[in-house]
Design a protein around this motif. Structure first.
Motif, PDB file in Angstrom:
ATOM      1  N   VAL A  99       0.604  -1.346   0.294  1.00  0.00           N
ATOM      2  CA  VAL A  99      -0.323  -0.272  -0.342  1.00  0.00           C
ATOM      3  C   VAL A  99       0.815   1.169   0.227  1.00  0.00           C
ATOM      4  O   VAL A  99       2.241   1.662   0.081  1.00  0.00           O
ATOM      5  CB  VAL A  99      -1.294  -0.017   1.582  1.00  0.00           C
ATOM      6  CG1 VAL A  99       0.012   0.243   2.337  1.00  0.00           C
ATOM      7  CG2 VAL A  99      -2.040   1.326   1.417  1.00  0.00           C
ATOM      8  N   ARG A 100       0.116   2.026  -0.981  1.00  0.00           N
ATOM      9  CA  ARG A 100       1.071   3.450  -0.665  1.00  0.00           C
ATOM     10  C   ARG A 100       1.363   4.498   0.344  1.00  0.00           C
ATOM     11  O   ARG A 100       0.117   5.630   0.473  1.00  0.00           O
ATOM     12  CB  ARG A 100       0.779   4.204  -1.865  1.00  0.00           C
ATOM     13  CG  ARG A 100       2.083   5.241  -2.326  1.00  0.00           C
ATOM     14  CD  ARG A 100       1.625   6.086  -3.576  1.00  0.00           C
ATOM     15  NE  ARG A 100       2.828   7.299  -4.010  1.00  0.00           N
ATOM     16  CZ  ARG A 100       2.101   7.795  -4.938  1.00  0.00           C
ATOM     17  NH1 ARG A 100       1.997   7.904  -5.399  1.00  0.00           N
ATOM     18  NH2 ARG A 100       3.196   9.085  -5.037  1.00  0.00           N
ATOM     19  N   SER A 101       1.722   3.760   1.535  1.00  0.00           N
ATOM     20  CA  SER A 101       1.361   4.832   2.559  1.00  0.00           C
ATOM     21  C   SER A 101       2.253   4.132   3.829  1.00  0.00           C
ATOM     22  O   SER A 101       2.459   2.802   3.609  1.00  0.00           O
ATOM     23  CB  SER A 101      -0.289   4.793   3.282  1.00  0.00           C
ATOM     24  OG  SER A 101      -0.327   4.962   4.410  1.00  0.00           O
ATOM     25  N   GLU A 102       2.530   5.106   4.751  1.00  0.00           N
ATOM     26  CA  GLU A 102       4.208   4.047   6.315  1.00  0.00           C
ATOM     27  C   GLU A 102       2.924   4.573   7.117  1.00  0.00           C
ATOM     28  O   GLU A 102       3.455   3.990   8.058  1.00  0.00           O
ATOM     29  CB  GLU A 102       5.294   5.962   5.551  1.00  0.00           C
ATOM     30  CG  GLU A 102       5.890   4.977   4.567  1.00  0.00           C
ATOM     31  CD  GLU A 102       7.498   5.908   4.761  1.00  0.00           C
ATOM     32  OE1 GLU A 102       7.588   6.870   4.844  1.00  0.00           O
ATOM     33  OE2 GLU A 102       8.170   5.455   4.282  1.00  0.00           O
ATOM     34  N   GLY A 103       1.853   4.828   7.098  1.00  0.00           N
ATOM     35  CA  GLY A 103       0.644   4.670   8.228  1.00  0.00           C
ATOM     36  C   GLY A 103       0.685   3.117   8.696  1.00  0.00           C
ATOM     37  O   GLY A 103       0.728   2.465   8.210  1.00  0.00           O
ATOM     38  N   MET A 104       0.624   2.679   9.888  1.00  0.00           N
ATOM     39  CA  MET A 104       0.508   1.508  10.489  1.00  0.00           C
ATOM     40  C   MET A 104      -0.741   0.800  10.290  1.00  0.00           C
ATOM     41  O   MET A 104      -2.249   1.305  10.418  1.00  0.00           O
ATOM     42  CB  MET A 104       0.086   1.556  12.487  1.00  0.00           C
ATOM     43  CG  MET A 104      -0.021  -0.288  12.896  1.00  0.00           C
ATOM     44  SD  MET A 104       1.563  -1.015  11.926  1.00  0.00           S
ATOM     45  CE  MET A 104       2.989   0.608  12.580  1.00  0.00           C
ATOM     46  N   LYS A 105      -0.522  -0.333   9.121  1.00  0.00           N
ATOM     47  CA  LYS A 105      -1.726  -0.740   8.809  1.00  0.00           C
ATOM     48  C   LYS A 105      -2.050  -2.642   8.912  1.00  0.00           C
ATOM     49  O   LYS A 105      -0.283  -2.961   7.905  1.00  0.00           O
ATOM     50  CB  LYS A 105      -1.916  -0.712   6.667  1.00  0.00           C
ATOM     51  CG  LYS A 105      -1.886   0.711   6.905  1.00  0.00           C
ATOM     52  CD  LYS A 105      -2.301   1.218   5.355  1.00  0.00           C
ATOM     53  CE  LYS A 105      -2.516   3.091   5.089  1.00  0.00           C
ATOM     54  NZ  LYS A 105      -3.104   3.229   5.979  1.00  0.00           N
ATOM     55  N   THR A 106      -2.667  -3.279   9.603  1.00  0.00           N
ATOM     56  CA  THR A 106      -2.725  -4.370   9.936  1.00  0.00           C
ATOM     57  C   THR A 106      -3.444  -5.271   8.903  1.00  0.00           C
ATOM     58  O   THR A 106      -3.962  -6.416   9.485  1.00  0.00           O
ATOM     59  CB  THR A 106      -2.482  -4.500  11.541  1.00  0.00           C
ATOM     60  OG1 THR A 106      -3.142  -3.774  11.778  1.00  0.00           O
ATOM     61  CG2 THR A 106      -0.942  -3.758  11.908  1.00  0.00           C
TER      62      THR A 106
END
Length: 124
Positions: A99-106
């Motif tokens: 995913v094009r995002s560096e936010g936390m994603k689980t």
């Protein structure tokens, strides 16, 4: 267009090790988060581990922490999942995601791109 291709799955005895690879192609991945998920028969897809391409920020699920290690090689545009001390309950199809995002994603729904999966079977 992002493409992810997993490899490295197979059959291993309990206590053994495997290393999964995810070859990524497409854009520059510097602002992407990469993840590994798995899905066992009859179960929902579950989070395993994630890493940011830029700063190596890693997070693991409770079930694999201390046994699995996620890493990435920028020169090869490849993400790895080193799996040690494997257990029969680790048996599943393992998927690479991005995913094009560096936010936390689980959560699986937070990822936009997926590979085709690779089967890991751990015998007791």
């Amino acid at each position: 267009q992002v493409q992810l291709v997993e490899s490295g799955g197979g059959l291993v005895q309990a206590g053994g090790s495997l290393r999964l690879s995810c070859a990524a192609s497409g854009p520059t991945f510097s602002s992407y988060r990469m993840g590994w998920f798995r899905q066992a028969p009859g179960k929902e897809r579950e989070f395993v581990a994630t890493i940011t391409w830029s700063n190596f920020n890693t997070v693991y699920s409770d079930s694999v922490r201390g046994r699995f290690t996620i890493s990435r090689d920028s020169a090869k545009n490849t993400v790895y999942l080193q799996m040690n001390s494997l257990k029969p309950e680790d048996t599943a199809v393992y998927y690479c995601a991005a995913v094009r995002s560096e936010g936390m994603k689980t959560h699986p729904w937070a990822y936009d791109y997926w590979g085709q999966g690779t089967q890991v079977t751990v015998s007791s």
